[in-house]
Each structure stands twice: as C-alpha cells, then as structure tokens.
Design a protein around this motif. Structure first.
Motif, short mmCIF file in Angstrom:
data_model
loop_
_atom_site.label_atom_id
_atom_site.label_comp_id
_atom_site.label_asym_id
_atom_site.label_seq_id
_atom_site.Cartn_x
_atom_site.Cartn_y
_atom_site.Cartn_z
N ASP A 372 21.33 -20.71 55.60
CA ASP A 372 20.49 -19.95 54.67
C ASP A 372 20.78 -20.35 53.23
O ASP A 372 19.87 -20.53 52.41
CB ASP A 372 20.74 -18.45 54.84
CG ASP A 372 20.13 -17.90 56.12
OD1 ASP A 372 19.24 -18.58 56.68
OD2 ASP A 372 20.54 -16.82 56.56
N GLN A 398 24.79 -14.19 46.40
CA GLN A 398 23.64 -13.38 46.74
C GLN A 398 23.35 -13.45 48.24
O GLN A 398 23.05 -12.45 48.89
CB GLN A 398 22.42 -13.86 45.97
CG GLN A 398 21.18 -13.01 46.19
CD GLN A 398 20.02 -13.50 45.33
OE1 GLN A 398 20.20 -14.01 44.25
NE2 GLN A 398 18.82 -13.35 45.85
N GLU A 399 23.50 -14.65 48.83
CA GLU A 399 23.25 -14.81 50.26
C GLU A 399 24.25 -14.02 51.09
O GLU A 399 23.89 -13.34 52.05
CB GLU A 399 23.33 -16.29 50.64
CG GLU A 399 22.94 -16.59 52.06
CD GLU A 399 21.50 -16.22 52.36
OE1 GLU A 399 21.26 -15.63 53.43
OE2 GLU A 399 20.63 -16.48 51.52
N THR A 402 23.45 -10.34 50.97
CA THR A 402 22.20 -9.85 51.54
C THR A 402 21.97 -10.24 53.00
O THR A 402 20.98 -9.83 53.59
CB THR A 402 21.00 -10.38 50.72
OG1 THR A 402 21.01 -11.81 50.74
CG2 THR A 402 21.09 -9.92 49.27
N GLN A 403 22.88 -11.02 53.60
CA GLN A 403 22.58 -11.55 54.93
C GLN A 403 22.47 -10.44 55.99
O GLN A 403 21.81 -10.62 57.02
CB GLN A 403 23.61 -12.58 55.34
CG GLN A 403 25.04 -12.08 55.36
CD GLN A 403 26.02 -13.20 55.66
OE1 GLN A 403 25.81 -13.96 56.57
NE2 GLN A 403 27.09 -13.28 54.89
N ASN A 405 21.57 -7.19 55.04
CA ASN A 405 20.92 -6.07 54.37
C ASN A 405 19.63 -5.67 55.04
O ASN A 405 18.93 -6.48 55.67
CB ASN A 405 20.65 -6.43 52.90
CG ASN A 405 21.93 -6.43 52.09
OD1 ASN A 405 22.89 -5.76 52.46
ND2 ASN A 405 21.94 -7.18 51.01
N LYS A 408 14.85 -6.88 52.02
CA LYS A 408 14.82 -8.23 51.48
C LYS A 408 13.53 -8.46 50.70
O LYS A 408 12.48 -7.94 51.09
CB LYS A 408 14.93 -9.28 52.59
CG LYS A 408 16.25 -9.26 53.34
CD LYS A 408 16.27 -10.33 54.43
CE LYS A 408 17.59 -10.28 55.21
NZ LYS A 408 17.63 -11.31 56.29
N GLU A 429 10.72 -6.83 53.01
CA GLU A 429 11.01 -6.63 54.43
C GLU A 429 12.01 -5.49 54.53
O GLU A 429 13.13 -5.58 54.02
CB GLU A 429 11.59 -7.90 55.05
CG GLU A 429 11.91 -7.74 56.54
CD GLU A 429 12.67 -8.94 57.10
OE1 GLU A 429 13.73 -8.74 57.71
OE2 GLU A 429 12.20 -10.09 56.88
N ARG A 506 15.38 -9.21 43.05
CA ARG A 506 16.48 -9.43 43.99
C ARG A 506 17.69 -8.58 43.61
O ARG A 506 18.36 -8.00 44.49
CB ARG A 506 16.85 -10.90 44.02
CG ARG A 506 15.83 -11.76 44.76
CD ARG A 506 16.18 -13.23 44.70
NE ARG A 506 15.27 -14.02 45.53
CZ ARG A 506 15.13 -15.33 45.44
NH1 ARG A 506 15.85 -16.02 44.57
NH2 ARG A 506 14.29 -15.97 46.24
N VAL A 510 19.36 -5.76 45.99
CA VAL A 510 20.77 -5.81 46.37
C VAL A 510 21.45 -4.49 46.05
O VAL A 510 22.23 -3.95 46.86
CB VAL A 510 21.49 -6.98 45.63
CG1 VAL A 510 23.01 -6.86 45.80
CG2 VAL A 510 21.01 -8.33 46.16
N ASN A 513 20.38 -1.87 48.59
CA ASN A 513 21.09 -2.04 49.87
C ASN A 513 22.49 -1.46 49.80
O ASN A 513 22.96 -0.79 50.74
CB ASN A 513 21.15 -3.52 50.23
CG ASN A 513 19.90 -4.01 50.94
OD1 ASN A 513 19.55 -3.50 51.99
ND2 ASN A 513 19.21 -4.97 50.35
#
Length: 530
Positions: A372, A398-399, A402-403, A405, A408, A429, A506, A510, A513
């Motif tokens: 990702d 960030q990845e 949020t992976q 979360n 998105k 999403e 974003r 974040v 989340n």
C-alpha cells in the motif's frame, strides 16, 4: 574492472616522475573572468586555502595590473599559501610584468606568467602588430620577468590558430630567454584532440630546448572538448594542465580540474599519469567555488554534479543495491561524498523503496502495508519531480495509521475562488461502504470538513488546524495536522498530499478514526494521541 578503476586512491599505481602531471589552477584568474563571477578578497582567500590544502601545484591568483583589488588579492594569497606555487598573470608590457613581480614577491614559491597573442586575427585586430614584433615582445617579456623570479611561464594566446612557423619561433625565443614553462592555449576552444595532440608533439620535438621545459595545456570548452584536448596534450608529452574548479571560465568555461584528475585516476590503464591532488577535497571545493562565484553547478556535471552519484531508474537502483560496481566507476568517497544516493522518483522500483524504508526505520512494515505504501509512493512520484525522505515518512506514517481504520478518503472535489460559495464533494469508505456528501462552507477547508461531518456525524470541536510544507518547491507535499476534541478526549490526525485540500481531508479522517477508537476504549484512553 580493475581495482584502480573502481576504487581510485590518492596515489596512482605508477609514480614515475616522468609521468607526473602538474595541476595549474586558474579558478581565481581565468575562472573569475566569467561574467558575473567576481569574487571578494575574502572569497579568494578561502578558495586559495582549499586549493593549497588539496595539493594543487600552481595557483594562478590573479592579474595584478588589472585592478588594485586584484593586486591586493595576489599579494594576500601569496602570503597565506604554504605549499603551492603562487602565480601572477601579466601581458608582455613591462608595466604588467613589474606589477606581477611586486605582487608575487611575498610567495614562498613565486611564478610570473606572461603572455602575448600570436594568431593572425589577434595580431591584426587586437595588437596591431606584425609577427616579428610579437616574436620580439615574447622574448623581451620573459627576460623582464626573469628579473623577479627564475620560475617564468610564457603563453601564446590563441596558439591553436597561429601559423606553425610563427609559433615555433615564439616558443624558441621564450625558452632562450629563460622561460621554464611553455603554455599552448586553445584560447577559443577551436581544436580537437587529434589536432591538439599533433601540435604539442610537434612543438616538443621541433623547438630548440623543448626537452628542457615543461609544456602546458590551457583548453577552453567552446566545443565541449576542453578536458579531452587537455588529456590529448598530456599524451603528447605536456606535463602541466591549466584548469579550473567546476570548469569555471569565460564563455563555455575551461577544462574542469576535477574531471582531469579523476580521468587519470579511474582510467590509469590508458592514461598512465599521476598528480599530487587529493581528490577527496573536490566536493567541498566545488561547493565553495559555486557559492562565492554565484555560478551553480549543473546537476549532471561529471564528478561534482548533484546527480553524479545519484540513481533513480529502478533497474539501476536494483543493480546498485546488489553491487555498486554495476553503475559506478568510482566511489563517491573518492571525491569527498559520503555515499551514493538512490533518488526516489517515478522510475524507482520496490527494491529501492524497501531499502529507503529500512534506512528510515520502517524495516518491519508488513507485506500489505508495504504494498500500500509503495502504491501511494508511486502516485506521489507521478505528481512530484523529487520525493524526499520527509515525503516517504509522511505517507508511510499515514498508511500505518490508517491501514485498519474504519473511515477512508476515496475521492474529493472542491470548488474554490472569489466568486463563492465554496463547495466540497467527498466520498468516504465507512466500514466497507462508500458514501458521498456535498457541503458549502466559509472556504474550501470548512466545506470539506462539513461534508465529512455529514457522513460521520459527531460533536467534536476543532481546536487546531495547521498546514506546513514537508519539502521545498511549488510542488511540495503539504502536511496538515488536525486536532479534534470531544468530551475531554483529544486526538491528532496528520495527512499529506501535494493537494492541500486532500491532505486536510485525510488528516481530519485520521483524527476521526482515532476518536472512534477512544470511544471504544472508554475513559482509560482519554489522553492526547499524536
């Protein structure tokens, strides 16, 4: 590949004195003649000190009669230089020579370099002298210079466009009057290597006393052959090369000192000559000269250019990671760099990206997270010319955040401007389902956050919204930090993108989340998470 080519040392494999090439640096004289490259006295002293330290044989410190400032610079350089010969330039007039002699008298090892134009076009239009007058002036100027020092160099300006018989006679009289070095300049960069080789060879073999002096090259780069011509001259028997740091000089510049020296080090198998120059000073000297002259070095300049030891192609990077000899014929350390650079860009592959992550401390990133992150890196590289370490850190952080979360960012469209109202349309999403909302607001950021709130209702307050550029340039990646507060719970979210609105969305998501995770963990989690 032999060891000498891959790992050049400060000493050439051959140390036969007959193969030694003297390096005559004229950065402070010919280099300074570049339009706009004038240096202050303080600048010249700094450069001279570096040249002396790196083992330059002769430093041409200036043209003393040209100005009081140049005279003072030659005097002061002569006083501080510990090892190198310090040279002052003069035309053939006695006033020039006397001024040069007065300036270099402070040097431990002084030299006067006197010259006169010899070509027909220069004789007619510049000097208004015939060949006989020029020959006589050449001899008289050397004799005058010998009153000040026994180290006298004589040059035939525009030698490569001079009739051979006139050039022969000028060199002969200069040697007869006591010149110890004879310089054959390709003043306008007109010659080609085979031609220049033949000229030096002919002069050495024909001029009476030619075997008793040092023959020198001084080649300009108008046709891009200054280094090649200089090395051709050495192959023909010249044992001094006049050159400059970064190739600085009038018009297209001079032969580049660093290219000359490294060519002999790396290809000593076909150029079996050596110098006493310590090449590990090249990077420092290049940066100093570029700074004080205000002449930047082109990125792809050989040896000292920003990209000289940088690799972006994925194929090249993969080879470099396996063995540096695949794409480098010398080590970066040999010219004063600490290491090569695998520049990350749109052509970089997974091997280079994984290596960069390891360098940045992300070696334990899981396979899915790595894929990702690599995908997002490629997306970013399509938008930016240069991807910096800070860019990588921002997108990977960030990845990682949020992976797992629930929310998105999928898409964002923003309408902004002075006409108003500002609008935002966002698709998120949420728990695997896409939802889209539109909103207007007091500016695009406000509209974006209201659209998010319409999809994910909450009562959190926004005590902080901060935007900063991660890297330089108009295509810099923006990093946005958002802080949300709800019922005493505070969370911080960060997002990055070359589009500030996308980065803002974003960061907000974040933070949302994290806020949802805090709700699930209850009172024990009521502390700031950043």
């Amino acid at each position: 590949m032999n060891d000498a080519a891959q790992k050049p040392s400060s000493e050439s494999p051959s140390r036969n004195e007959a193969d030694r090439v003297l390096i005559f640096d004229t950065t402070l004289r010919d280099g300074e003649q570049s339009p706009g490259a004038a240096m202050t006295l303080e600048d010249k002293l700094k450069v001279a000190a570096v040249l002396d330290e790196m083992g330059i044989d002769i430093i041409e410190a200036g043209f003393p009669i040209s100005s009081n400032g140049d005279f003072e610079a030659v005097c002061e350089i002569a006083k501080i230089v510990k090892n190198s010969v310090v040279c002052g330039l003069s035309r053939s007039s006695f006033a020039d020579i006397d001024r040069a002699g007065e300036a270099v008298k402070f040097a431990k090892r002084p030299r006067i370099h006197t010259f006169i134009s010899t070509s027909p076009v220069h004789r007619k239009w510049k000097l208004q002298m015939d060949a006989e007058q020029v020959i006589a002036a050449a001899g008289a100027s050397v004799a005058r210079a010998r009153n000040y020092t026994d180290n006298v160099e004589w040059s035939a300006e525009d030698a490569t466009r001079t009739e051979r018989d006139v050039l022969l006679r000028c060199c002969e009289i200069a040697i007869k009057q006591g010149a110890t070095t004879i310089n054959i300049p390709d003043t306008v960069g007109y010659s080609v290597p085979e031609e220049y080789y033949a000229l030096i060879k002919m002069l050495r073999e024909t001029v009476p006393g030619g075997d008793k002096v040092v023959w020198s090259t001084h080649c300009h780069n108008d046709l891009g052959m200054a280094v090649a011509n200089s090395l051709a001259g050495v192959r023909a028997g010249a044992r001094q090369i006049e050159c400059t740091i970064n190739g600085l000089g009038e018009r297209a510049g001079n032969a580049a000192l660093e290219e000359i020296v490294m060519a002999m080090k790396v290809r000593n198998d076909v150029l079996p000559y050596w110098t006493d120059v310590d090449a590990t000073h090249f990077t420092r000297a290049s940066k100093l000269v570029a700074s004080v002259s205000a002449f930047p070095v082109q990125y792809n300049k050989a040896i000292v250019g920003r990209n000289a030891f940088a690799h972006e192609s994925g194929i090249h990077q993969d080879g470099m990671l396996k063995n540096t000899e695949t794409y480098e014929i010398m080590t970066p350390e040999s010219v004063g760099l600490s290491k090569s650079t695998l520049s990350l860009g749109k052509l970089s592959g997974r091997a280079a990206f994984r290596d960069k992550l390891k360098q940045l401390g992300y070696e334990h990133l899981g396979d899915n997270a790595f894929q990702d992150a690599f995908r997002r890196f490629k997306d970013l590289a399509d938008k930016k010319k240069l991807v910096f370490d800070e860019d990588i850190e921002a997108l990977v952080d960030q990845e990682v955040a949020t992976q797992t979360n629930r929310i998105k960012v999928i898409a964002l469209e923003v309408v902004a401007g002075t006409g108003g109202p500002q609008k935002a349309k966002i698709t998120l999403e949420v728990d695997g389902r896409n939802e889209t909302r539109e909103a207007t607001g007091d500016g695009p950021v406000d509209a974006t956050f209201k659209a998010i709130k319409a999809i994910v209702p909450h009562e959190a307050r926004l005590p902080l919204y901060q935007v900063m550029a991660v890297t330089e340039g108009t295509d810099a990646q923006a990093e946005v930090m958002v802080r949300l507060e709800e019922d005493g719970r505070q969370v911080t979210g960060r997002g990055s993108d070359t589009d500030t609105m996308v980065a803002s969305a974003r960061a907000y998501v974040v933070a949302l989340n994290k806020l949802m995770m805090k709700r699930q963990r209850g009172p024990a989690a009521q502390m700031m998470v950043s």
